[in-house]
Write an enzyme that holds these catalytic residues in place. Structure first.
Site, mmCIF file in Angstrom:
data_model
loop_
_atom_site.group_PDB
_atom_site.id
_atom_site.type_symbol
_atom_site.label_atom_id
_atom_site.label_comp_id
_atom_site.label_asym_id
_atom_site.label_seq_id
_atom_site.Cartn_x
_atom_site.Cartn_y
_atom_site.Cartn_z
ATOM 1 N N GLU A 124 74.350 0.820 31.475
ATOM 2 C CA GLU A 124 75.740 1.095 31.071
ATOM 3 C C GLU A 124 75.952 2.595 30.845
ATOM 4 O OE1 GLU A 124 75.429 -2.006 28.035
ATOM 5 O OE2 GLU A 124 77.243 -2.900 28.869
ATOM 6 N N GLU A 144 71.121 -8.844 29.728
ATOM 7 C CA GLU A 144 71.556 -9.294 28.401
ATOM 8 C C GLU A 144 71.558 -10.809 28.239
ATOM 9 O OE1 GLU A 144 72.864 -6.776 30.047
ATOM 10 O OE2 GLU A 144 73.406 -5.137 28.686
HETATM 11 C C1 3H9 Z 1 71.529 -4.285 25.509
HETATM 12 O O1 3H9 Z 1 71.225 -3.283 26.067
HETATM 13 C C2 3H9 Z 1 72.896 -4.563 24.994
HETATM 14 C C3 3H9 Z 1 73.933 -3.614 25.517
HETATM 15 O O2 3H9 Z 1 74.595 -4.166 26.628
HETATM 16 C C4 3H9 Z 1 75.007 -3.446 24.480
HETATM 17 C C5 3H9 Z 1 74.772 -2.455 23.422
HETATM 18 C C6 3H9 Z 1 75.918 -2.334 22.474
HETATM 19 N N1 3H9 Z 1 64.507 -2.471 22.317
HETATM 20 O O3 3H9 Z 1 57.957 -5.581 27.387
HETATM 21 P P1 3H9 Z 1 56.925 -4.616 26.993
HETATM 22 C C7 3H9 Z 1 59.497 -2.878 23.161
HETATM 23 S S1 3H9 Z 1 70.402 -5.496 25.170
HETATM 24 C C8 3H9 Z 1 63.493 -2.430 21.450
HETATM 25 O O4 3H9 Z 1 55.652 -5.122 26.418
HETATM 26 P P2 3H9 Z 1 56.700 -3.787 29.735
HETATM 27 C C9 3H9 Z 1 58.741 -4.179 23.197
HETATM 28 O O5 3H9 Z 1 59.082 -4.986 22.097
HETATM 29 C C10 3H9 Z 1 68.888 -4.875 25.810
HETATM 30 N N2 3H9 Z 1 62.203 -2.566 21.824
HETATM 31 O O6 3H9 Z 1 56.582 -3.597 28.164
HETATM 32 C C11 3H9 Z 1 57.313 -3.691 23.142
HETATM 33 O O7 3H9 Z 1 57.020 -3.343 21.803
HETATM 34 P P3 3H9 Z 1 55.561 -3.571 21.223
HETATM 35 C C12 3H9 Z 1 68.818 -5.002 27.261
HETATM 36 C C13 3H9 Z 1 61.974 -2.777 23.114
HETATM 37 O O8 3H9 Z 1 56.280 -2.499 30.326
HETATM 38 C C14 3H9 Z 1 57.356 -2.395 23.947
HETATM 39 O O9 3H9 Z 1 58.721 -1.986 23.949
HETATM 40 N N3 3H9 Z 1 67.514 -4.606 27.705
HETATM 41 C C15 3H9 Z 1 62.983 -2.842 24.049
HETATM 42 O O10 3H9 Z 1 56.031 -5.037 30.151
HETATM 43 C C16 3H9 Z 1 56.892 -2.554 25.366
HETATM 44 O O11 3H9 Z 1 57.617 -3.629 25.956
HETATM 45 C C17 3H9 Z 1 66.537 -5.494 27.874
HETATM 46 O O12 3H9 Z 1 66.708 -6.672 27.689
HETATM 47 C C18 3H9 Z 1 64.309 -2.665 23.613
HETATM 48 N N4 3H9 Z 1 65.348 -2.692 24.466
HETATM 49 O O13 3H9 Z 1 58.246 -4.005 30.025
HETATM 50 C C19 3H9 Z 1 65.202 -4.934 28.292
HETATM 51 N N5 3H9 Z 1 62.452 -3.081 25.265
HETATM 52 O O14 3H9 Z 1 54.657 -2.754 22.077
HETATM 53 C C20 3H9 Z 1 64.103 -5.581 27.521
HETATM 54 C C21 3H9 Z 1 61.124 -3.142 25.072
HETATM 55 O O15 3H9 Z 1 55.681 -3.163 19.819
HETATM 56 N N6 3H9 Z 1 62.825 -5.019 27.813
HETATM 57 N N7 3H9 Z 1 60.831 -2.956 23.778
HETATM 58 O O16 3H9 Z 1 55.319 -5.049 21.373
HETATM 59 C C22 3H9 Z 1 62.124 -5.319 28.932
HETATM 60 O O17 3H9 Z 1 62.586 -6.029 29.799
HETATM 61 C C23 3H9 Z 1 60.743 -4.781 29.036
HETATM 62 O O18 3H9 Z 1 60.312 -4.430 27.746
HETATM 63 C C24 3H9 Z 1 60.599 -3.551 29.939
HETATM 64 C C25 3H9 Z 1 59.157 -2.983 29.796
HETATM 65 C C26 3H9 Z 1 60.812 -3.964 31.388
HETATM 66 C C27 3H9 Z 1 61.567 -2.469 29.561
#
Ligand code: 3H9
Length: 718
Positions: A124, A144
């Site tokens: 976004e 999301e």
């Molecule tokens: C959003 O954006 C809403 C908006 O539209 C509106 C806003 C108003 N936040 O998965 P991993 C942490 S909703 C906080 O093991 P990978 C995760 O917990 C969001 N923490 O690594 C982990 O922590 P820990 C939309 C996050 O390389 C560490 O990072 N976005 C977030 O296998 C490593 O993560 C998503 O839904 C976050 N956003 O994968 C994306 N993301 O080491 C969600 C990750 O302490 N994330 N962490 O356990 C993912 O899909 C995967 O984490 C990603 C990396 C592909 C990024």
């Protein structure tokens, strides 16, 4: 160039270095540096706003590149803030409206440079920039819905304007990432950068500095006639792939608003729909599932100091359904595998099974025939142990019989090299007892795969009392390499998943003796959201298997225990389920289940014989009897220390047992419902049905203290 290029470069940082700004030849580079994934945590949006303000006002800057430090661009809003919001707690969720307008209205060109993932709020922010460039292995997405929400920072308004309504619907409903090439083709990206991203983005910015692009307006929004069928098919898709889910429908409504209202009004509508998602329990549960999956890799005693052993050569015992599936999972992850079985027919069947599975993948376009040939070529089928002495990991996937497993582990102990990890795919039996047949019980670990093992994400890793930390770390790393979610369980009969499955399955059988019918029980469960009903599961897994395991574990051997009546009778009749074409249901060649009046009559007859009065049940009563049986057993597992966290139990059920993600798993279901209510119901069942419903002490304790299983996981239960 003369005007800007001669100035001295300078550096600024904003919000405690979360955002940095440097300049190169009049091009500002704004770097977002919030490890691990550059989430939009408090401070990050403010830092970007300050940097953009600098870009706008500083006459030495003529264009800007926005890029992420480390492994990725912004992976979205900070989900831990989102989690607070789902529980109605004060949360610092970024209100990005002003920031995005500020980027969009910046008088200097803003180029967003993407590597890794630009997800959710990350995409976004990127869409508010004037141009987007990316490396070729970058992905973008609006995931999301996976968290039970919709894009909340105008993604539903900007994405259809950039990529068209159809693409926006697809991305927001499926939540699936889109690869850079596809993103370029549909208009989300403006260029793919070969080589160094920053250098490429800076040169792109320099060549586009005097041509700031205004926001894509309405050209791609389409007409009502064109959009009508697109919305209709998006609804169908949502119903199919996200059954019972709230957020995908809201995402469609928000995109519809983009096509019908102006930009500002559309953003307002998106905000309302986003807030409705936050208020819905599904977002609470799905966010819980996100963190639960990541928490299970964190195991006490297995810190960074415990180094996993390298696993390159895997050997498997047993070419049956499980062995073949595990072999596929291994070769899909790039490993080489040997499979041993005792007869050539078994090996041939295993190969046929593997080949058949891959053929289906080829037909679906997932693999090419060459890729399949290469993968199958990495599997060696054999009747002896030759080469097993070189294996780093040997996985036993034989028949579920303790005597057989003991014999195999005795043989393995004699041939495996020192340091080889010995895994058993047992789904119920004692790892300690198996390990005791070897002189190296520390090397033995349970590796419980779920069928089909090449597809199902769950891997239950069973830690025996002697399993060493290094072996456990190796099992966790191996699971990760295979793309599985590894959950550590203690060694009790059935571990986490199957131990909870027993009371659930038996309760379903008692229900049919009391008046429900298998089809009603299954419909109640699928209505609740389970992927399959328990009777369909029993038919799939095999009634013979269930009866054998029950005998092996000595269930119902205590005097006076109520024993299910019908399953045994089906077993005696040779009705083993899908494999014999008959079980609880009848199966045709297409494997579709249909009702069998013979089974209905048998159930009625056995109820009458046992003197059980039949009555009608509501679906809610059925769900209570079954799902609360899971919750109660789960609480016992926690209390006894066989599961580390309630969230681990949820991860097991979400990834291995078809529990609906939007309910967050059985323990989260209890949290959302309220433990007081759950404990009261279980106490009521205890009074009505006796010992099998004895409430778990932990459940009663948490309920009495007004706490829940999340408090337990966080150590806040006192
Ligand atoms: C959003 O954006 C809403 C908006 O539209 C509106 C806003 C108003 N936040 O998965 P991993 C942490 S909703 C906080 O093991 P990978 C995760 O917990 C969001 N923490 O690594 C982990 O922590 P820990 C939309 C996050 O390389 C560490 O990072 N976005 C977030 O296998 C490593 O993560 C998503 O839904 C976050 N956003 O994968 C994306 N993301 O080491 C969600 C990750 O302490 N994330 N962490 O356990 C993912 O899909 C995967 O984490 C990603 C990396 C592909 C990024």
């Amino acid at each position: 160039r003369r005007l800007f290029g001669s100035r001295k470069p300078f550096e600024r940082d904003f919000m405690n270095q979360l955002v940095k700004l440097t300049t190169q030849d009049g091009i500002a580079v704004i770097t977002i540096d919030n490890p691990p994934v550059n989430a939009l945590s408090p401070g990050v949006p403010e830092g970007i706003a300050a940097a953009i303000a600098e870009v706008g006002s500083n006459p030495e800057i003529r264009a800007a590149v926005m890029i992420g430090a480390g492994r990725t661009f912004i992976a979205g809003a900070d989900i831990s803030e989102l989690e607070k919001a789902t529980w109605g707690l004060p949360a610092e969720l970024p209100g990005l409206h002003e920031l995005l307008l500020q980027i969009e209205n910046c008088p200097k060109t803003v180029v967003v440079a993407i590597h890794g993932t630009a997800f959710g709020g990350g995409l976004e922010v990127a869409m508010a920039g004037h141009y987007r460039v990316a490396v070729k292995d970058a992905v973008v997405g609006q995931p999301e819905v996976n968290l039970g929400i919709i894009p909340g920072a105008e993604g539903t308004q900007r994405l259809p304007r950039l990529a068209g309504v159809e693409k926006a619907l697809e991305m927001c409903v499926t939540g699936k990432p889109v690869k850079a090439a596809d993103a370029l083709a549909c208009g989300i990206l403006d260029a793919i950068v070969d080589g160094d991203l920053l250098a490429g983005a800076v040169s792109f910015a320099a060549s586009h500095a005097d041509r700031p692009k205004t926001r894509e307006r309405n050209e791609k929004l389409g007409s009502d006639e064109v959009n009508g069928p697109l919305f209709a098919s998006a609804f169908e898709l949502a119903k199919k792939i996200r059954r019972n889910q709230f957020a995908p429908m809201q995402a469609i409504a928000a995109i519809e608003a983009a096509t019908k209202m102006g930009f500002e009004a559309g953003c307002g509508r998106e905000r309302e729909l986003f807030d409705a998602c936050l208020r819905n329990d599904q977002s609470k549960s799905l966010v819980h599932a996100f963190f639960a999956e990541r928490a299970c890799g964190k195991v006490p005693g297995i810190g960074k100091d415990v180094v996993a052993l390298p696993v390159a050569q895997v050997a498997i015992i047993g070419a049956g359904t499980m062995g073949a599936g595990i072999a596929m999972a291994c070769v899909n992850a790039g490993l080489s595998v040997r499979i041993k079985d005792t007869t050539q027919e078994a090996l041939d069947r295993g190969l046929k099974n593997i080949q058949g599975n891959y053929d289906t993948s080829v037909k679906r376009g997932r693999f090419t025939a060459e890729q399949v040939a290469e993968r199958v070529g990495r599997i060696t089928f054999q009747l002896n142990y030759s080469g097993f002495e070189q294996a780093d990991l040997i996985i036993e996937a034989a028949f579920e019989s303790m005597a057989l497993k003991k014999q195999i582990f005795g043989e393995l102990d004699a041939i495996a090299k020192p340091g080889c990890v010995l895994g058993s795919n047992t789904s119920t039996l004692s790892i300690d007892e198996i390990a005791a047949t070897t002189k190296r019980p520390e090397a033995v670990v349970g590796l419980h795969f779920f069928s089909p093992a090449n597809v199902m994400r769950l891997l239950e890793i069973v830690r025996g009392k002697a399993t060493s930390n290094v072996v456990l770390a190796t099992a966790l790393a191996f699971g990760k390499k295979l793309g599985k979610v590894g959950v550590v369980a203690g060694n009790c009969p059935g571990f986490i998943g199957n131990r909870m499955m027993f009371p659930y399955m038996y309760e379903a059988q008692f229900l049919i003796e009391e008046g429900a019918l298998p089809e009603q029980v299954d419909a109640a469960l699928t209505g609740f959201g389970m992927a399959m009903g328990i009777f369909a599961v029993d038919d799939m897994a095999g009634i013979d298997v269930a009866c054998r395991v029950r005998a092996e574990l000595g269930h119902f051997s205590e005097p006076g225990a109520r024993k299910p009546l019908v399953q045994d009778r089906l077993f005696q009749m040779g009705r083993y389920g899908q494999k014999t074409g008959r079980g609880w249901f009848i199966y045709g060649a297409d494997r579709k289940a249909s009702l069998d009046p013979e089974v209905t009559a048998l159930i009625r007859e056995l109820s009458a014989e046992a003197g059980i009065a039949r009555r009608t049940f509501t679906n809610d009563e059925i769900v209570d009897r079954l799902v609360l049986a899971l919750v109660n057993e789960g609480a016992k597992l926690l209390d006894e220390g066989f599961a580390l966290r309630a969230s681990d139990i949820d991860t097991v059920y979400l990834n291995g047992y078809g529990f609906p993600g939007w309910r967050g798993g059985p323990m989260m279901y209890a949290n959302v419902r309220g433990l007081a209510d759950v404990a009261a119901k279980i106490t009521e069942f205890h009074a009505a049905f006796g010992a099998r419903w004895e409430p778990a002490p932990l459940l009663l304790k948490l309920a009495a203290a007004g706490k829940n299983f999340r408090d337990f996981d966080a150590g806040r239960e006192q």
